[in-house]
Each structure stands twice: as C-alpha cells, then as structure tokens.
Design a protein around this motif. Structure first.
Motif, PDB file in Angstrom:
ATOM      1  N   TRP A 132      22.916  36.905 -16.902  1.00 34.51           N
ATOM      2  CA  TRP A 132      23.226  38.397 -16.871  1.00 34.51           C
ATOM      3  C   TRP A 132      21.898  39.088 -17.448  1.00 34.51           C
ATOM      4  N   LEU A 133      21.493  38.915 -18.987  1.00 34.57           N
ATOM      5  CA  LEU A 133      20.817  39.717 -19.378  1.00 34.57           C
ATOM      6  C   LEU A 133      18.860  39.668 -18.658  1.00 34.57           C
ATOM      7  N   SER A 134      18.774  40.753 -18.452  1.00 33.63           N
ATOM      8  CA  SER A 134      16.690  40.089 -17.517  1.00 33.63           C
ATOM      9  C   SER A 134      16.564  41.767 -17.730  1.00 33.63           C
ATOM     10  N   GLY A 135      14.724  41.796 -17.487  1.00 33.52           N
ATOM     11  CA  GLY A 135      14.371  43.172 -17.018  1.00 33.52           C
ATOM     12  C   GLY A 135      14.650  43.486 -15.404  1.00 33.52           C
ATOM     13  N   PHE A 136      15.066  42.547 -14.762  1.00 25.18           N
ATOM     14  CA  PHE A 136      16.062  43.288 -13.579  1.00 25.18           C
ATOM     15  C   PHE A 136      16.730  43.359 -13.212  1.00 25.18           C
ATOM     16  N   SER A 137      17.792  42.845 -14.575  1.00 15.95           N
ATOM     17  CA  SER A 137      19.254  43.336 -14.095  1.00 15.95           C
ATOM     18  C   SER A 137      19.441  44.598 -14.278  1.00 15.95           C
ATOM     19  N   LEU A 138      18.464  44.649 -15.680  1.00 15.45           N
ATOM     20  CA  LEU A 138      18.745  46.184 -16.531  1.00 15.45           C
ATOM     21  C   LEU A 138      17.887  47.436 -15.548  1.00 15.45           C
ATOM     22  N   PHE A 139      16.648  47.137 -15.200  1.00 20.99           N
ATOM     23  CA  PHE A 139      16.106  48.052 -13.693  1.00 20.99           C
ATOM     24  C   PHE A 139      16.961  48.116 -12.641  1.00 20.99           C
TER      25      PHE A 139
ATOM     26  N   LEU B 259      12.368  53.985  -7.256  1.00 19.99           N
ATOM     27  CA  LEU B 259      13.135  53.212  -8.553  1.00 19.99           C
ATOM     28  C   LEU B 259      14.057  51.506  -7.533  1.00 19.99           C
ATOM     29  N   ALA B 260      14.823  52.270  -5.936  1.00 21.56           N
ATOM     30  CA  ALA B 260      14.903  50.749  -5.125  1.00 21.56           C
ATOM     31  C   ALA B 260      13.821  50.713  -4.678  1.00 21.56           C
ATOM     32  N   GLY B 261      13.331  51.066  -4.039  1.00 22.67           N
ATOM     33  CA  GLY B 261      11.745  50.021  -3.638  1.00 22.67           C
ATOM     34  C   GLY B 261      11.694  49.310  -4.716  1.00 22.67           C
ATOM     35  N   ALA B 262      11.173  49.756  -6.085  1.00 23.70           N
ATOM     36  CA  ALA B 262      10.712  48.721  -7.009  1.00 23.70           C
ATOM     37  C   ALA B 262      11.484  47.714  -6.745  1.00 23.70           C
ATOM     38  N   ALA B 263      12.993  47.876  -6.904  1.00 22.21           N
ATOM     39  CA  ALA B 263      14.464  46.907  -7.103  1.00 22.21           C
ATOM     40  C   ALA B 263      13.735  45.845  -6.293  1.00 22.21           C
ATOM     41  N   ILE B 264      13.804  46.559  -4.624  1.00 22.51           N
ATOM     42  CA  ILE B 264      13.583  45.138  -3.935  1.00 22.51           C
ATOM     43  C   ILE B 264      12.368  44.562  -3.735  1.00 22.51           C
ATOM     44  N   TYR B 265      11.155  45.270  -4.113  1.00 20.74           N
ATOM     45  CA  TYR B 265      10.286  44.439  -4.472  1.00 20.74           C
ATOM     46  C   TYR B 265      10.084  43.188  -5.094  1.00 20.74           C
ATOM     47  N   TRP B 266      10.759  43.715  -6.742  1.00 20.76           N
ATOM     48  CA  TRP B 266      11.018  42.590  -7.262  1.00 20.76           C
ATOM     49  C   TRP B 266      12.017  41.856  -6.975  1.00 20.76           C
ATOM     50  N   SER B 267      13.157  41.637  -6.766  1.00 20.68           N
ATOM     51  CA  SER B 267      14.288  41.318  -5.772  1.00 20.68           C
ATOM     52  C   SER B 267      13.410  40.026  -5.303  1.00 20.68           C
ATOM     53  N   GLY B 268      12.788  40.332  -4.231  1.00 13.87           N
ATOM     54  CA  GLY B 268      11.860  38.963  -3.707  1.00 13.87           C
ATOM     55  C   GLY B 268      11.439  38.194  -4.683  1.00 13.87           C
ATOM     56  N   LEU B 269      11.158  38.592  -5.825  1.00 16.26           N
ATOM     57  CA  LEU B 269      10.308  37.625  -6.782  1.00 16.26           C
ATOM     58  C   LEU B 269      11.058  36.688  -7.608  1.00 16.26           C
ATOM     59  N   VAL B 270      12.105  37.378  -8.010  1.00 15.32           N
ATOM     60  CA  VAL B 270      13.333  36.868  -8.591  1.00 15.32           C
ATOM     61  C   VAL B 270      14.001  35.584  -8.229  1.00 15.32           C
ATOM     62  N   GLN B 271      13.702  36.281  -6.822  1.00 10.72           N
ATOM     63  CA  GLN B 271      14.508  35.587  -5.611  1.00 10.72           C
ATOM     64  C   GLN B 271      13.873  35.509  -4.375  1.00 10.72           C
ATOM     65  N   PRO B 272      12.698  33.812  -4.946  1.00 11.69           N
ATOM     66  CA  PRO B 272      11.641  33.762  -3.861  1.00 11.69           C
ATOM     67  C   PRO B 272      12.718  33.682  -2.167  1.00 11.69           C
ATOM     68  N   VAL B 273      13.876  32.929  -1.953  1.00 10.27           N
ATOM     69  CA  VAL B 273      14.864  33.102  -0.789  1.00 10.27           C
ATOM     70  C   VAL B 273      14.572  34.297  -0.308  1.00 10.27           C
ATOM     71  N   LEU B 274      14.909  35.195  -0.659  1.00  7.89           N
ATOM     72  CA  LEU B 274      15.014  36.670   0.099  1.00  7.89           C
ATOM     73  C   LEU B 274      13.393  37.236   0.968  1.00  7.89           C
ATOM     74  N   TRP B 275      12.892  36.615   0.067  1.00  7.50           N
ATOM     75  CA  TRP B 275      10.885  37.126   1.006  1.00  7.50           C
ATOM     76  C   TRP B 275      10.659  35.966   1.825  1.00  7.50           C
ATOM     77  N   GLU B 276      11.667  34.576   2.309  1.00  3.40           N
ATOM     78  CA  GLU B 276      11.578  34.053   3.699  1.00  3.40           C
ATOM     79  C   GLU B 276      12.564  34.778   4.614  1.00  3.40           C
ATOM     80  N   ARG B 277      13.851  34.943   3.873  1.00  4.87           N
ATOM     81  CA  ARG B 277      14.506  36.042   5.103  1.00  4.87           C
ATOM     82  C   ARG B 277      13.835  37.083   5.406  1.00  4.87           C
ATOM     83  N   TRP B 278      13.589  38.215   4.083  1.00  4.95           N
ATOM     84  CA  TRP B 278      13.098  39.369   5.017  1.00  4.95           C
ATOM     85  C   TRP B 278      11.871  38.614   5.790  1.00  4.95           C
ATOM     86  N   GLY B 279      11.162  38.046   5.992  1.00  4.99           N
ATOM     87  CA  GLY B 279       9.864  37.496   6.773  1.00  4.99           C
ATOM     88  C   GLY B 279      10.929  37.090   8.175  1.00  4.99           C
TER      89      GLY B 279
END
Length: 335
Positions: free
Chosen positions: A159-166, A209-229
C-alpha cells in the motif's frame, strides 16, 4: 430468486458503491471542516465551525459502517484481500476518527483555554490523518493488490507508494474544499468571506492534484488507459466535470450560498461514477472481478433485502437531521 444470479453481484456492488459515495459526500464535508480548523485559529470561528457539524457528524459515519459491514457479507474475498493488505492505513483511519469524535464532542466543554486548544489539535490531527489514510487506501486499491484470488499475497507494505501517498494529499485538499464550501453555506460575515477565499484556492489545488492523480493512476494501472479509451461516454463525462467546475467558479460569490457546495458534490458524484465505470467489472484491480469476489447468490439476495431497508431508512434519518439543523450558524450570544 426473482433476480438472475449474474445480476446479484452487480446490484451488491452498486449498494456498496452508494454507501461509500454517500459517506464521502457527507463525512468528507465535516472532515474538511476539521482540516480547516488549522486555517481558522480564532476561538469564535472554531466554535461556529464546530457547531455547524456537531449535530450531524456521527450520523454521517453511519454510511462507513454500512459499507464496511456490507463488504464483509457480500464480498468476503475482497474484504480478506483488501483489509489484510491495508491494515496500517486502515487502523490509522479508525483511530483518527475516534480521536476527532472525542475532541469535537468535548472541546466546548473544556475547563480551560489550554485544554480546548489540545482538543482542537486532536480534532485537526484526527480529521487530517483520517482523510489522508482514506486517500492512501483509495490509491492502494487503484494501483492493484497482489492476491491469489481469495487471499492477499503481498508483503504487507504494498500500500505504501508514491502514488498512494499522493492520493492521500489530493483527498486532503478535496475534503478541505468540501469543508470550505460547507462553511460558505452555513456561516456568514467574516468567517463566510474567509471560507470563500479558501474555497477559491482549494478549488484550484484540488483540480490540479485530482488531475495529476488521475493521470498517474493510468501509469500505475495501464488497463485504466485502455478502458478510458473505450469508454463510450468519456467525452460527456469530462464535459460534465468541466461544466461543474465552471459553475463552481461562477457561483462561488453568489448570494445562493449552497451552490458552490452543490457544484463540488456534483463533481464528486460524476468523478466517482467515471472511476467505477473504468474499473468495471473488476473490484480489485487488475484481475479480481465482481463475480469472483462475491458471496453465493443466496447470501447476496439476503443482504440486498437488508440494504433495501437500511439505505432508505438511513437516508431519511440523515435528511431529517440536516433539516432540523438547517440555517446559518451564529457566534456565541447571537441568533
């Protein structure tokens, strides 16, 4: 059962999602008021802020209990995996909620100014830590949790990662924005004017911050980018969020004090719906689906009957509480 077995997990997930969303909307607002205590040090200001949420904060947390209890019964595999993986932030959140509740209930009855300041510190710390922990929990879920289908298989620190802390920081800003908009609605005079200024800056901060978190979530979970597309209503979703953001800025100084809060709450609902649509049909990314994590159909059916009773009753209770304690909150000796 009059419903198909394949539909039951989706309905169960919808009931849990509604409980979580309602908790975020209601308790997120009073957690935000607690966070803003640090930006409003005056004793009279804090008294008004505390009184504005004191009659309703504990009822708001009913939705957290409802969601947690429903998760155990309707998605036991998800409960086992997620709660085992996130023991530390989960217990930080629960302890922080306890501290803030005690501090809020006892601060006005403090026997001295020094003791009241200690209660205020506990209230600020509890509100901020609880919010940050909730953001960390959301980030840990979005980035994915290692499991074998029924049990957690990580090392306890996934659970401890830069993404979760952000995500934790982003949620602190978001809840503080909700709190500021609540104060715009429920207060007047200098405190209301200060809340408007705070909401303006917090709105910008939350958007970034929310925009950055959404973009970062696509990087840590690539399947999200596919589903957003592939998301059919992606353009409409983003357009609706943009309209709500514009409405917030337009009506922040409106004489209709409730409008800024309602714009932000609308954005929360739309963002939450988009997130669920992006994750579907998984419930723990990237692989555990609703059907795989659900209880047997008989258990789901029984629990859904209970939710069909509890959700309207809890909504009615919450609505009645807000109605009884409606209107502006005044400083001591006024109103």
């Amino acid at each position: 059962m009059f419903l198909s077995d394949s539909l039951l997990p989706l309905l169960a997930a919808g009931a849990l999602a509604f409980s979580v969303l309602t908790y975020v909307i209601l308790d997120g607002t009073d957690l935000g008021v607690g966070i803003l205590f640090m930006a409003n040090p005056g004793d009279d200001e804090r008294h008004v802020m505390a009184i504005s949420i004191l009659p309703i904060w504990d009822g708001n947390e009913t939705w957290l209990v409802l969601g947690g209890g429903g998760l155990i019964a309707m998605f036991p595999a998800v409960y086992s995996i997620f709660f085992t993986a996130t023991y530390i932030p989960l217990f930080v959140m629960l302890l922080a909620l306890i501290f803030r509740g005690v501090a809020l209930e006892y601060r006005d009855g403090a026997s001295s100014a020094r003791r009241r300041r200690l209660y205020d510190l506990a209230f600020i710390a509890g509100s901020t830590l609880a919010t940050f922990a909730q953001g960390v929990l959301a980030g840990a879920l979005l980035q994915g949790i290692p499991h074998d289908g029924s049990q957690y298989s990580g090392n306890g620190w996934d659970w401890l990662s830069g993404f979760s802390l952000f995500c934790g920081l982003a949620l602190v800003a978001g809840y503080a924005l909700l709190g500021a908009c609540w104060l715009v609605w429920r207060t007047e005079g200098e405190l209301q004017a200060k809340a408007r200024r705070q909401a303006r800056w917090l709105g910008l901060m939350t958007l970034l911050l929310a925009g950055a978190a959404i973009y970062w979530s696509g990087l840590v979970q690539p399947v999200l980018w596919e589903r957003w597309g592939d998301l059919p209503l992606l353009t409409a979703w983003l357009g609706l969020l943009a309209l709500l953001a514009l409405g917030f800025w337009k009506w922040l100084d409106s004489r209709h004090d409730f409008l800024p809060l309602f714009m932000v709450l609308g954005a929360v609902v739309v963002a939450f719906a988009g997130l669920l649509a992006s994750l579907h049909p998984t419930i723990i990314p990237p692989s555990l689906t609703l059907a795989e994590g659900a209880s047997p159909a008989s258990s789901l059916g029984f629990m859904l009957i209970g939710f069909a009773v509890l959700i309207p009753f809890t909504l009615a209770y919450s609505t009645y509480g807000f109605w009884v304690f409606r209107g502006k909150v005044h400083p001591r000796g006024e109103g």
